[in-house]
Design an enzyme around this catalytic site. Structure first.
Site, PDB file in Angstrom:
ATOM      1  N   LYS A 122       0.872  -1.179   0.000  1.00  0.00           N
ATOM      2  CA  LYS A 122       0.000   0.000   0.000  1.00  0.00           C
ATOM      3  C   LYS A 122       0.898   1.214   0.000  1.00  0.00           C
ATOM      4  O   LYS A 122       2.012   1.174   0.528  1.00  0.00           O
ATOM      5  CB  LYS A 122      -0.890   0.009   1.239  1.00  0.00           C
ATOM      6  CG  LYS A 122      -2.059   0.964   1.159  1.00  0.00           C
ATOM      7  CD  LYS A 122      -3.128   0.445   0.206  1.00  0.00           C
ATOM      8  CE  LYS A 122      -4.487   0.379   0.806  1.00  0.00           C
ATOM      9  NZ  LYS A 122      -5.403  -0.540   0.223  1.00  0.00           N
TER      10      LYS A 122
HETATM   11  N1  GLU Z   1      -7.302  -0.339  -2.905  1.00  0.00           N
HETATM   12  C1  GLU Z   1      -8.069  -1.535  -3.101  1.00  0.00           C
HETATM   13  C2  GLU Z   1      -8.100  -2.370  -1.833  1.00  0.00           C
HETATM   14  O1  GLU Z   1      -7.901  -1.868  -0.767  1.00  0.00           O
HETATM   15  C3  GLU Z   1      -7.644  -2.324  -4.332  1.00  0.00           C
HETATM   16  C4  GLU Z   1      -6.256  -2.806  -4.348  1.00  0.00           C
HETATM   17  C5  GLU Z   1      -5.866  -3.420  -5.698  1.00  0.00           C
HETATM   18  O2  GLU Z   1      -6.721  -3.573  -6.558  1.00  0.00           O
HETATM   19  O3  GLU Z   1      -4.691  -3.707  -5.859  1.00  0.00           O
HETATM   20  O4  GLU Z   1      -8.386  -3.523  -1.864  1.00  0.00           O
END
Ligand code: GLU
Length: 432
Positions: A122
């Site tokens: 993240k």
């Molecule tokens: N931000 C989204 C989540 O928290 C998607 C992450 C992604 O698709 O890599 O799951």
């Protein structure tokens, strides 16, 4: 609603100092609790408590007026034993290094619950995206991409949208990366617009998965969806799409909210008629019918299903006793603090965890990545069909652990994820 609630024992929450619980602390405490119930090798557990690497970068931005502001960005890479790091990028004033690490841990578990060949990451920038013009957001994204370019890539770490970022942001990231690499590389990022290698159905996927697991859970507890009332906090991509689908499938969505507050109508709200935050920001309180409530009041409504789909840390030790919903389905990442979760567990309120409920997002990201590296587009029907299959399979996998171990849904989801991750660590062994 039928009460098949299982009473479960949980360890007591630690004292809270009144401060919001950081995502990293929640994530570590959840991991500890799950590990107590599972037989996990101590050294693997120790590694999973920490990120593999956290990249911190400085991102200078030339503002439209010619002045320069300097921002801080992060990319936290938690674990990649099962495949490339995967996870979103957040543009938000509250982004911190530790928040990125906590959210990266959740991505590791989320990908493993869904059995996707990805690890967890993240990232984000400490910035209020509302304070930037479109041109400034584009320049900031391009420069941030350049700063993290060496640590991302279609086989290394694949970003995606999260709070404050959208398909356009992902298109700029893909372009900036591709220009520097000298070749168009759509697989470096997911959540792009379909015109540049994005997948149909990606934007609505987290909301769709929330709706699918809600439907399965209602069925499991013998509660007909047509007799179900739902309150949804947040009307962004997750909340709006979940609300619309549940409404389409026969449930009555009686409350929705955005950052300005909530609307409650016991006769049901025509959610299809309200623009989502992305379509028209802050349109919810423009709904004329119904009673106005605060976002906090919405959490305490006497409904069958509560979907917190806005921000983290909204169900806490302070208000968990006042939650009257029979089931909580987590649309946001980390909406329930560790203490809040323990209270709900003690009260026998099932909480379907974020790492299962909103995992449709990363699942369709995986479909998008497959389409990009295979250079072959899927139809919307195929995306929806395969998402349905994957979500029902994952929900069933977690449900089996709930029954087998007699634990809450979150612990069951951790059991599924951790068994896959620890097995991969054991098979790969330690190098050198
Ligand atoms: N931000 C989204 C989540 O928290 C998607 C992450 C992604 O698709 O890599 O799951």
């Amino acid at each position: 609603m039928a009460s098949h609630h299982r009473s479960t024992s949980t360890s007591e929450p630690r004292c809270s100092d009144g401060e919001p619980e950081p995502a990293l602390e929640t994530a570590r405490r959840q991991l500890d609790r799950a590990a107590q119930r599972l037989d996990i090798d101590e050294t693997i557990l120790e590694r999973l408590k920490r990120p593999k690497k956290v990249h911190e970068v400085t991102v200078p931005l030339e503002r439209d007026d010619g002045s320069v502001d300097v921002f801080t960005g992060y990319r936290a890479q938690h674990d990649s034993v099962r495949g490339p790091y995967k996870g979103g990028l957040r543009y938000h004033p509250d982004v911190t290094r530790d928040e990125c690490v906590g959210l990266a841990m959740w991505m590791t578990w989320k990908c493993a619950v869904m059995d996707l060949p990805f690890g967890g990451a993240k990232g984000g920038i400490i910035v209020d995206p509302k304070s930037l013009s479109d041109d400034e957001r584009e320049r900031l994204t391009r420069r941030f991409t350049q700063e993290i370019r060496e640590v991302i890539g279609p086989n290394a770490d694949i970003p995606a949208p999260d709070m404050g970022t959208d398909p356009e942001t992902m298109a700029w990231l893909m372009d900036a990366y591709s220009m520097q690499e000298g070749e168009t590389t759509p697989g470096v990022v997911t959540g792009k617009p379909p015109s540049v290698g994005g997948s149909y159905g990606r934007e609505e996927a987290p909301g769709r998965s929330v709706a699918i697991v809600t439907r399965e859970t209602l069925d499991y507890y013998d509660h007909p969806i047509e007799e179900t009332t739902v309150a949804v906090q947040g009307f962004g991509s997750v909340g709006a799409n979940a609300a619309r689908l549940l409404d389409e499938w026969g449930a009555s969505v009686v409350a929705v909210s955005d950052v300005n507050g909530a609307v409650y109508d016991p006769d049901g709200i025509d959610v299809a008629a309200i623009p989502s935050h992305d379509e028209e920001p802050e349109a919810v309180t423009g709904v004329t019918r119904g009673t106005r409530l605060s976002n906090d009041d919405l959490l305490e409504l006497d409904v069958d299903v509560l979907v917190p789909a806005a921000v983290g840390n909204v169900i806490t030790e302070e208000n968990a006793d006042a939650v009257r919903a029979d089931v909580v389905v987590e649309g946001a990442n980390g909406p329930t603090t560790f203490g809040g979760d323990a209270i709900l567990a003690k009260r026998g309120v099932p909480v379907i965890p974020d790492i299962l409920a909103n995992a449709g997002g990363v699942t369709v990201s995986y479909f998008e990545w497959l389409q990009d590296i295979n250079r072959r587009k899927w139809s919307l029907e195929r995306v929806q069909e395969e998402l349905e299959t994957e979500m029902v399979a994952a929900w069933n996998g977690v449900r089996e652990e709930v029954e087998r171990r007699d634990v809450p849904w979150r612990d069951a989801a951790y059991a599924v994820a951790l068994s896959r991750i620890t097995e991969a660590h054991e098979m790969r062994g330690l190098w050198p």
